[in-house]
Structure formats: structure tokens, C-alpha cells
Design an enzyme around this catalytic site. Structure first.
Site, short mmCIF file in Angstrom:
data_model
loop_
_atom_site.label_atom_id
_atom_site.label_comp_id
_atom_site.label_asym_id
_atom_site.label_seq_id
_atom_site.Cartn_x
_atom_site.Cartn_y
_atom_site.Cartn_z
N ASP A 85 97.05 56.36 44.25
CA ASP A 85 96.60 55.28 45.37
C ASP A 85 95.63 56.39 46.30
OD1 ASP A 85 99.00 56.72 45.84
OD2 ASP A 85 99.38 55.09 47.41
N GLU A 152 102.21 55.66 46.24
CA GLU A 152 102.94 56.69 46.92
C GLU A 152 102.74 56.67 48.26
OE1 GLU A 152 103.49 60.62 48.92
OE2 GLU A 152 101.61 59.73 48.58
N GLU A 153 101.51 56.40 48.96
CA GLU A 153 101.28 56.30 50.38
C GLU A 153 102.08 55.34 51.03
OE1 GLU A 153 99.66 58.59 51.69
OE2 GLU A 153 98.22 59.35 50.13
N ARG A 192 108.64 76.96 46.81
CA ARG A 192 109.83 77.48 47.29
C ARG A 192 111.00 76.81 46.62
NH1 ARG A 192 110.39 77.89 52.36
NH2 ARG A 192 112.71 77.40 52.54
#
Length: 423
Positions: A85, A152-153, A192
Site C-alpha cells: 500500500d 500495512e500503513e 539486529r
């Protein structure tokens, strides 16, 4: 598969970069808002099928989500994920292939649309990785899933796919992997162990006043002044209530009230976004926000209690120790000094981890840079990184195509092959 073997394998299995660069430009020029990614999803599904590589393509999962499954013998099941998106941002990059798209959003308002967060890179890189990994499937064993996620946003896509029976349609992965382009040097990769992206909470807060004539403020309860007091007081939540050794961000991204200058409105709407990396800090910040909002409303003589509605929630993204260390080994061997295994936890947030955590499966997420190296070095030397390097969600955000795209493709393939070992 040993890291040195992965490097040799990838160097011998390239894809047509001209094709994928053109595809990236297409996606960039044709963005779609959250939950409206129909054309992006259709193109991705069509290209997966056109590879004729054996991908089983499943579409319309949790909206416009889709997944391609390539079964290639015994072994682990690895899921690679990209989000599709775009954002309600008017593009101002000055590039030759800008978005001019306008779309109606969830509030029925027509807005400009832009891939201001790099999801066009994510989709293109995953499609290229799907082709590349299929071309060398005689060198690995297991099941590869390439998943294209909507929404996702707004923090809803991953959960929507799971809730819509994603894992009734495709195998449950042993490992979930994902990536994001960021404002760092193009060609560089960072990761990480542990927390990699922040938890996020968003709220719509409605404040209730008493409307009236602009010339008679004494006959009203002005929600604009009330909202201004709320906004200013919220700035002290982090600076005066959170331990300086802890991380927290409270952002007021929107304040809306009234329609014209001579009418005092009867309500104001404030939208607040919170980022934290510790559950205890999160609980404290959210409680403080509620206390501040209610207190300022009472002090202003509000007509009734404020309405505080949670609109989105992103989970804390945590990279699994064992999985991430294996990815680090592969990235270190391939990218060399262009790989940072100690990238600080990002203040941004993601919902991809739900694809793994909902099934009790480990995840690993990393970042790859999209900023021209010369631009970055010049800005860093001048102490102007904040001013001269556009960040995600900016109307100026336009990662350089190469080496950004190539790095994203390489990273996805390396990470997948780390676990798809030939048995």
C-alpha cells in the site's frame, strides 16, 4: 548452505534488471491506498504465474493480499513478505516517473497518493527474488512462500490475512522474513537481534465544546482553544514523565475543527500517534495521554467527556536470536562492511511479525538503504542529514533505483537460502 556458497550461487543467478527497474517505475507511478491495492495485487499475481516456475498463487486473502507457494522437496518453509500500500501524500520528488494518482480514502475524501514509504521497492524486490530463487531451485530444498500484504500503513493487513484463513490456504512457515527500505546509504543493510521496530498506538480524540458566533466567545466553549491546550500539554508527557533512559514518542499529527473563521465549532478532533519500545513505558504513556486529555477538557468546561478511540496498533517487532544470527552470518559474508549487525531499533513500526507470532513462529526483519551515497556523505559532512536526506512518508522520498533495488533482491534471496538447505 554455507555463506560462501550462497555468495557464489547468487552471483551466478541474476535476473533482468532492466525489466524490474521498469516494473518499479510502474508501481511507483501507480500507487494505491491501503485496502485498495487491487491493481498492484493483480499485477503481482500475473507476474508470479507468468514465471511458469510452479508457484501456487492464492489471491484475495484479507482483502487484496496474495501469496505464491513454491514447493521444492523436503526442508523448511520460509516466508518472504512485502507490503503493497501507498500513502495519502502529494508527491514532490521531481523524478521523471512521479505519481499523479488521486484516490478516495476511507473517509470518502479524494486525496493525492504516493509511494512515500518505499513499498513499491518491496513489491518489486520480492517479485525479482521469486524469479531468481525459482531459477536456482535445483540448489535448494524446502518450500518458499512469497507473500504480498495489503494495508500495512493502517496496521491491519497482516492480521486480516491471518483472520481470513491464510494458513488454511498456504503452509505455516517455519520462519518469517521481511525488509524495509530506509533513509540510509543505498547498498547498505542493517539488522539486529532483539527489538528491531517500535510498538505503535494511534488514537482519534474528539473534544466537545459548545459552538456559536465568532463574536460571542463568552457564550461558547471553544474546542479549538481546548484542543490547543491538549496539544501543548501532551508535549510534556515524554519530556517530563518518561525516564530519559527510555524511548517514547508522542506525535499529534492532525488537529481539525470548524469550517470558517467566524463560527466557533462545537467539537475538535485530534489524532495522536505513540511509539514505544517497552511495555511498561507504553502503559505509562497511554495512561498519561488519557489523564491529560480528560484534565484539559474538564479545565476548559467541556460539554461532555472526550471520546478517545484507538484507530491502529502495531506490535513491537522482535528479531528471533537464532534466526537473526544465521541471517547476520550470510549478510556479513555477502555485504561485508556494507552490513551493520547492530542497527539501532527503529522508531518506526510494522505489522509483518503477526504473520509469524500468530503461529508461534520466529521472525527476522532488516533494513536496506535507499539514499544516494554521495548525497548522504555530503549531508553528513555538513551536519545536514535531517535537512537534506528525505525520510519515509515525506513528499520528497525517492530512493535511488540502484543499488537500492539490487540490494533488496540480494538480501531477500540470501535470507531465504540461509534456511532452504539442500537435503
Amino acid at each position: 548452505m554455507a555463506p560462501q556458497d550462497l555468495t557464489s550461487l547468487l552471483q551466478s543467478s541474476l535476473v533482468d534488471f532492466d525489466f524490474y527497474e521498469a516494473l518499479y517505475k510502474h508501481f511507483h507511478s501507480h500507487p494505491e491506498l491501503s485496502n485498495q491495492e487491487a491493481q498492484t495485487a493483480a499485477k503481482a499475481a500475473s507476474l508470479l504465474r507468468s514465471l511458469n516456475a510452479g508457484y501456487e498463487v492464492h489471491t484475495s486473502i484479507g482483502g487484496h493480499g496474495l501469496a505464491g507457494v513454491l514447493k521444492n522437496g523436503a526442508g523448511k518453509t520460509v516466508l518472504l513478505r512485502a507490503d503493497m500500500d501507498a500513502l495519502p501524500v502529494k508527491e514532490d520528488t521531481g523524478i521523471e516517473y512521479p505519481s499523479k494518482v488521486m484516490m478516495r480514502d476511507n473517509d470518502d475524501i479524494i486525496k493525492p497518493v504516493m509511494h512515500a514509504c518505499g513499498h513499491d521497492f518491496h513489491v518489486t524486490a520480492l517479485l525479482a527474488a521469486a524469479e531468481r530463487l525459482a531459477k536456482i531451485k535445483e540448489s535448494w530444498s524446502g518450500t518458499l512462500i512469497v507473500l504480498f500484504q495489503p494495508n500495512e500503513e493502517r496496521a491491519g493487513g497482516a492480521q486480516a490475512m491471518v483472520d481470513d484463513g491464510l494458513y488454511d490456504k498456504i503452509p505455516v512457515p517455519d520462519i518469517v522474513l521481511g525488509q524495509h527500505v530506509m533513509p540510509q546509504k543505498a547498498g547498505y543493510v542493517g539488522c539486529r537481534v532483539g527489538n528491531i521496530m517500535s510498538e505503535a498506538d494511534s488514537f482519534k480524540i474528539t473534544l466537545f465544546g459548545r459552538g456559536g458566533h465568532g463574536s460571542m466567545p463568552h457564550r461558547t466553549v471553544d474546542p479549538v482553544v481546548m484542543a490547543a491546550s491538549v496539544v501543548m500539554k501532551l508535549q510534556t508527557v515524554v519530556s517530563r514523565e518518561v525516564d530519559p533512559d527510555q524511548f517514547a514518542v508522542v506525535t499529534v499529527g492532525s488537529l481539525q475543527a470548524g469550517q470558517t473563521e467566524n463560527i466557533i465549532a462545537d467539537r475538535a478532533e485530534v489524532r495522536v500517534n505513540v511509539r514505544t519500545q517497552n511495555h511498561g513505558v507504553r502503559n505509562k504513556v497511554l495512561a498519561s495521554i488519557r489523564r491529560v486529555v480528560k484534565g484539559e477538557c474538564e479545565a476548559s468546561g467541556a460539554m461532555k467527556e472526550p471520546l478517545i478511540e484507538e484507530t491502529t496498533h502495531f506490535p513491537l517487532s522482535v528479531n528471533d536470536d537464532a534466526v537473526t544470527k544465521s541471517v547476520h552470518e550470510a549478510f556479513g559474508a555477502f555485504f561485508g562492511d556494507r552490513f551493520d549487525p547492530n542497527k539501532p531499533c527503529s522508531t518506526a513500526s510494522e505489522d509483518y511479525s503477526i504473520l509469524g507470532s500468530s503461529q508461534g513462529k520466529p521472525c527476522c526483519f532488516w533494513f536496506f538503504g535507499g539514499t544516494d551515497e554521495k548525497l548522504w556523505d555530503t549531508a553528513e559532512t555538513k551536519g545536514r542529514l535531517a535537512e537534506d536526506v528525505p525520510v519515509n512518508h515525506s513528499p520528497f522520498f525517492a530512493p535511488v533505483i540502484q543499488p537500492t533495488l539490487g540490494t533488496g533482491i540480494d538480501a531477500l534471496c540470501l535470507a531465504a537460502l540461509t534456511f532452504l538447505r539442500k537435503l
